[in-house]
Design a protein around this motif. Structure first.
Motif, PDB file in Angstrom:
ATOM      1  N   ALA A  85      -1.830   8.717  -3.966  1.00  0.00           N
ATOM      2  CA  ALA A  85      -1.928   7.385  -4.571  1.00  0.00           C
ATOM      3  C   ALA A  85      -2.365   6.356  -3.540  1.00  0.00           C
ATOM      4  N   GLY A  86      -3.243   6.778  -2.639  1.00  0.00           N
ATOM      5  CA  GLY A  86      -3.852   5.831  -1.704  1.00  0.00           C
ATOM      6  C   GLY A  86      -4.955   5.059  -2.401  1.00  0.00           C
ATOM      7  N   PHE A  97       0.559  11.520  -8.285  1.00  0.00           N
ATOM      8  CA  PHE A  97       1.628  11.892  -7.364  1.00  0.00           C
ATOM      9  C   PHE A  97       1.351  11.351  -5.968  1.00  0.00           C
ATOM     10  N   ASP A  98       2.430  11.119  -5.220  1.00  0.00           N
ATOM     11  CA  ASP A  98       2.280  10.815  -3.790  1.00  0.00           C
ATOM     12  C   ASP A  98       3.518  11.322  -3.066  1.00  0.00           C
ATOM     13  N   SER A  99       3.328  11.629  -1.775  1.00  0.00           N
ATOM     14  CA  SER A  99       4.468  12.158  -1.014  1.00  0.00           C
ATOM     15  C   SER A  99       5.221  11.051  -0.283  1.00  0.00           C
ATOM     16  N   ASP A 100       4.622   9.853  -0.236  1.00  0.00           N
ATOM     17  CA  ASP A 100       5.246   8.738   0.488  1.00  0.00           C
ATOM     18  C   ASP A 100       6.365   8.131  -0.362  1.00  0.00           C
ATOM     19  N   SER A 121       7.885   5.480  -0.241  1.00  0.00           N
ATOM     20  CA  SER A 121       7.739   4.055  -0.563  1.00  0.00           C
ATOM     21  C   SER A 121       6.752   3.850  -1.714  1.00  0.00           C
ATOM     22  N   LYS A 122       5.981   4.867  -2.034  1.00  0.00           N
ATOM     23  CA  LYS A 122       5.054   4.752  -3.169  1.00  0.00           C
ATOM     24  C   LYS A 122       5.628   5.342  -4.447  1.00  0.00           C
ATOM     25  N   VAL A 123       6.466   6.381  -4.284  1.00  0.00           N
ATOM     26  CA  VAL A 123       7.048   7.033  -5.459  1.00  0.00           C
ATOM     27  C   VAL A 123       7.823   6.001  -6.276  1.00  0.00           C
ATOM     28  N   THR A 125       3.408   5.651 -13.403  1.00  0.00           N
ATOM     29  CA  THR A 125       4.419   5.550 -12.364  1.00  0.00           C
ATOM     30  C   THR A 125       4.176   6.690 -11.380  1.00  0.00           C
ATOM     31  N   VAL A 126       4.053   6.367 -10.113  1.00  0.00           N
ATOM     32  CA  VAL A 126       3.775   7.394  -9.110  1.00  0.00           C
ATOM     33  C   VAL A 126       4.954   8.364  -9.036  1.00  0.00           C
ATOM     34  N   GLN A 127       4.618   9.659  -9.157  1.00  0.00           N
ATOM     35  CA  GLN A 127       5.655  10.678  -9.102  1.00  0.00           C
ATOM     36  C   GLN A 127       5.714  11.300  -7.712  1.00  0.00           C
TER      37      GLN A 127
END
Lengths: 205, 205
Positions: B91-92, B115-118, B120-122, B130-132
């Motif tokens: 999600a960059g 999806f994102d692994s950060d 602070s973004k989830v 909604t970022v998962q």
DNA sequence: TAGATTGTTAATCGATTAACAATC
DNA sequence: TAGATTGTTAATCGATTAACAATC
């Protein structure tokens, strides 16, 4: 007389080779072979050797290619042994993402300016750039001597933006708008449309 | 016995034809010819007719092709006469731009999740999503039965993300990370790297 | 030296184009 | 009907691959 013309399809593979070589270089690898490169890229070793041989002799029998030397040579061939300034037209999601993209570094390219026609965007910051008014595209780009541009505007304006760019001296356009551009022969256009790429794959699902 | 195999290069041109036809349709045009289409796209009329003839007879001698009918037929051939859900990983800037992209509408595709692994973004919003958490990629995608994904992560994680996606049942990957992925034969990959496209043009500058 | 790998030639394979009968 | 354009065949063109002498 006259230079040997290199097939477009061969030129098109050089950036792929270059990217793989730069990645190997980052991995601190020193030498590679047409076979190894081919396996990484899903291209036959014979084709890689044939492609490279169009431009010179870069390898050594028995040992292969120096990764650093071959990368340098391809950099020169592709003229990315220097840094080209790029103008981005359109500061929407795509234009902004591209203007902030870190992936140009060390690959002979750099975003230099970004334009938008929306008065509420003009003057705002996108990454390290201040969005400029699209009305000045021609003047500013001509003044800066920029030859490469990316179009990230809506489809309806893409053709007229292309014409302005060409008037300003742009010779290479990367078009993110999902529409075919009509341009003079001396101008190159490449297209990026995720839907085109995806639809090439849905056929096989 | 066995289906006639259509060359990959022919399948690859169908989305281009389809996009031009849809644009003509928007312009309220009713019929076109291989010649007109060819001029718009810079492809020979003979090639367009040959390509289409691989799949059936869609035209009428003397008059050409019904734009609406031909578009429908190509939609079916490419299996985009339905809507495919897509998962976006990362999600960059690029992942977010793609998740918000309006250009999928009416083209058989739709972003369904990101999806994102950060940490602070989830949980944050990207467009309507909604970022998962990337930790759940496999489970969520398998559960949803998603077959198409876009990778918009850093290069270093792209290969391992691809492997998770494939484990989850993904069969088509559009990779924005500037790195070649190694995948099993039954999985298709397409690449989008603006630098590759730009370097194909710098050669000619 | 023995093994490996290049650069290149010739053979093969595949894609594009030209041409035209069929027919709307 | 006359004109236009398709679908398809055959010819051409170009790209890929296989093979190997040269040589590191």
């Amino acid at each position: 007389m006259g230079e040997k013309v290199i097939p477009d399809i061969v030129v098109g593979r050089l950036p792929i080779y270059l990217r793989a070589l730069q990645r190997m270089h980052e991995e601190n690898r020193k030498v590679t072979s047409s076979q190894e490169l081919g396996e990484r890229l899903g291209i036959s070793a014979a084709q890689i050797r044939k492609d490279l041989s169009q431009f010179g002799e870069f390898g050594k029998q028995g040992t292969g290619y120096s990764i650093e030397y071959l990368a340098e040579q391809i950099n020169q061939i592709l003229k990315v042994d220097r840094v080209w300034d790029i103008a981005v037209i359109g500061a929407g999601d795509i234009g902004s993402a591209v203007a902030r993209y870190q992936g140009f570094a060390n690959r002979g390219l750099r975003v230099a300016m970004i334009f938008d026609s929306d008065p509420s965007k003009v003057g705002t910051q996108v990454g390290t750039f201040t969005v400029q008014d699209s009305r000045n595209v021609e003047e500013v780009i001509r003044e800066a001597g920029i030859q490469i541009a990316m179009i990230a505007t809506p489809s309806q304006t893409a053709q007229s933006v292309a014409e302005q760019l060409i008037n300003a001296g742009v010779k290479a356009i990367l078009n993110y708008a999902p529409i075919n551009l009509t341009v003079p022969d001396e101008v190159r256009v490449q297209y990026i449309d995720p839907v085109i790429h995806l639809q090439r794959m849905t056929y096989y699902l």
